[in-house]
Design an enzyme around this catalytic site. Sequence first.
Site, PDB file in Angstrom:
ATOM      1  CG  HIS A 269      -2.166  -0.837   0.982  1.00 21.90           C
ATOM      2  ND1 HIS A 269      -2.890  -1.392   1.999  1.00 21.90           N
ATOM      3  CD2 HIS A 269      -2.783  -1.201  -0.158  1.00 21.90           C
ATOM      4  CE1 HIS A 269      -3.916  -2.054   1.495  1.00 21.90           C
ATOM      5  NE2 HIS A 269      -3.867  -1.953   0.194  1.00 21.90           N
TER       6      HIS A 269
ATOM      7  CD  GLU B 149      -7.603  -9.427 -21.733  1.00 25.66           C
ATOM      8  OE1 GLU B 149      -6.764  -8.912 -20.969  1.00 25.66           O
ATOM      9  OE2 GLU B 149      -8.823  -9.250 -21.619  1.00 25.66           O
TER      10      GLU B 149
ATOM     11  CG  ASP C 288      -4.220 -10.691 -18.491  1.00 27.24           C
ATOM     12  OD1 ASP C 288      -3.460 -11.114 -17.599  1.00 27.24           O
ATOM     13  OD2 ASP C 288      -5.382 -10.325 -18.256  1.00 27.24           O
TER      14      ASP C 288
ATOM     15  CB  CYS D 209      -5.750  -0.627 -23.319  1.00 28.64           C
ATOM     16  SG  CYS D 209      -6.420  -2.300 -23.261  1.00 28.64           S
TER      17      CYS D 209
END
Length: 831
Positions: free
Chosen positions: A452, A694, A718, A765
């Site tokens: 985080h 993908e 991917d 993308c």
Amino acid sequence: MIGIVIVSHSKQLSDGLKELADAMSQEPVPIASAGGIDDPEAPLGTDAIRIMEAIQEVMSDKGVLVFSDLGSAKLNAEMALDLLDDDERKNVRLCDAPLVEGVLAATVQIASGGDMDAAIAEAREAARPFVDGAGGAGAASDGATEEGAAREFRIKTVHGLHARPAALFVQTVNRFDGPVRITNLTKKKPAANAKSINGVMLSEVGGNDVIRLSAEPAVADDLFAAIEDLVASNFGEAERAPDVPEGEPEQEAEAAPQAKAVTSGTLKGAAIAKGFAHGPIRQIRRALPDEVEATEVDDRDGEVDRFRAALAASETELRAALDAKGDGIAAYDRKIFDAHIAFLHDPALTEPVETGIRERGVSAGSLWRDAVADLSKSYRGLADPILKARGEDVIDVGLRVLRHLSGDAGEVAGATEAAILAFDDLRPSDVLTLDLDTVLGIASAYGGKTSHAGILASGLPVPVVFGLGVDLTGIAEGTDVLLDGGKAELTVAPDKALLDEIEAERVRLEKRRAEAQAVKNDPAVTKDGVRVRAAANLASLEEVAAVAQSGAEEVGLLRTEFLFMRREAAPSEDEQYDIYRQMVEGLNGGALTVRTVDIGGDKPVAYMDRPEEENPNLGWRGIRYSLAEPDLFETQLAAILRASAHGPVRIMFPLVSTLEEVTAGKVAVRKVMDVLKERGQAFDETIEVGIMIEVPAAAERASLLASHVDFFSIGTNDLTQYVMASDRANPKVQKLCDPFDPAVLSMIAKSIAAAHEAGIWIGMCGAMAGDPLAVPILLGFGLDEFSMAAADVAEFKLTLKGLSRADCEALAKKALEQESAAAVREMVAAG
């Protein structure tokens, strides 16, 4: 069979605990979750009616055992008993054991055939690991004697007797009469009760550890045969611990590395935020103390109140810091601190402290420190890197509460004068409170991009490098250092030649950045006049303004998962529509390409009823999941279509593998269109529908698929991991997961050619679209749209202005002829 009811102020906690208990039990135990209340504005609480109904749901002639978390939950549980009939009430027992550990221990005991008293006793023993160390369930005072037969077994599950194997082990042992003891010979643990889940867990049996089982002679042979079968089957788990070479001594656990004094040289780490910083280093020590003195308290109730006040003060402090940040922290990132606040209310952390205070008269600070250390250690022992990183969030919360318990209300500071801050482990709250007027850069010995703190720090306007190693802490305070965020290096006592080199590089980059900003609103066009589309990826409503100001013409990918994650139920059609509408209106006429939700893989959603998968990235996700859940899918499609009445919108299906999936997706779109017409709700009837490329199957069959859609968009993240069969989250194989590999490039080139043959446009993308090194290859292949992070759009347009299509076509052809990704990169870099 005895039933269990879980009562918690948090529905998410009780549902998650039920799921965990179900997974640990080999024999199904009836368990009902009775968490939270039906109030969307304030969902935390408990409801006596809901608890009563849960009791009735799992009621049997064997009875029901009720566990609850905080005080009012216990009161509502008692009220629920009053609402039951007399015949029902007499079969229900309230158990005062710690919620999480108690439920898991009782579940295993019940599944093993234990009666109500045995289940309660085992649940109560669950508190002891937090209270009196190796005693309780794990101690040798379990009634077994040294006499009897014994046999040794090597445990080969990769994580040893962790939760599920431990539960299976205990259930197997409980089939046999008489006392049975387990001794971890490898770790030299004391003998423990092998019929107790707590006894087994306290033995800390890891992969390749050798255990000794002792039992009475009458049952020993049959018991050992049963355990032998378990070991031979690896407790039903696929992964085994690596073999220990014969004749070699087993390795002791490695001691924590010690820092050495560093006066020169370069430390290498992981890049979090780019940039250069030069100045003195300031060491920030933020480690959890090895121990906090356990003092006796006379006023036990007063100490409990003091502990609760520290928790409340910590929450108030966190909320105030978030309010002070205002729009400086995105709503998505704020949810990181929602998790911190949830830790402050987590009974797994707070109950052991309050129990220790009341039963032993020990000060809160010592008990809290130990509870935090134990929970953090549990997270750090997990294999999943994202979950593993949550251990630092626990430490962060723990330190905050300890400060309030000690009376030190001061926050972590930065520096009073300009400096590069060196942390042993940067934590989210550190990022929240940094004074960026004095912070030149940030270096951390540990941590990574998935933590985080890493997520938050990546957006800082100063260079940030994590994972520099323990030697970072060996650099003397005030030492002159150079931090290079792009190369992820920290150089100690840099010489003038290096500083001059870096300064020249900094000037060059600043000039380049200024040139890029000057052209960011120009069309995306090459020096020979070839026009492409520059688009941006989007993952939240808060990012729309940045996209609109970046120079991007449109959004090539809206990741809609943010709408579904970190909540207790799926968003409604109206909620989704309102967000999509605001995005469309904020793009000033630019198109919004909405990817339907890609749940699963590395984006799990707790409230969705999904099975555990051995390989979730190859599992039930993307369009596969949407087609199997038509209500969820059609709700999202309706919201997207309604938003298309306010501006240009496209629909894009993720993880498509077959033509059947494309056809079924389009049928769903038409069905929803008919529903909207009946409602009289406006939408764009000519909306474009496309798919992501993908999956290798989609790339191979691109010519077939292209004639059934309006556009393609290549997801290289991917596609690369599937083509190269290398998990992009696994550091051991990340070197393989390179989109510049000729095998991946071949799939990209094939997809682009198929799209153009069919007369449709194709974009990209994935992360590759924003890589300046990849632009000439992709342009040479003929890519029509490049969608990237908003911050990369200006640099992309500037790069494009220096290229010609003809040169790029020749370069792309040569790239396909290279032997490796490294060779491709070298060739492009050489020009």
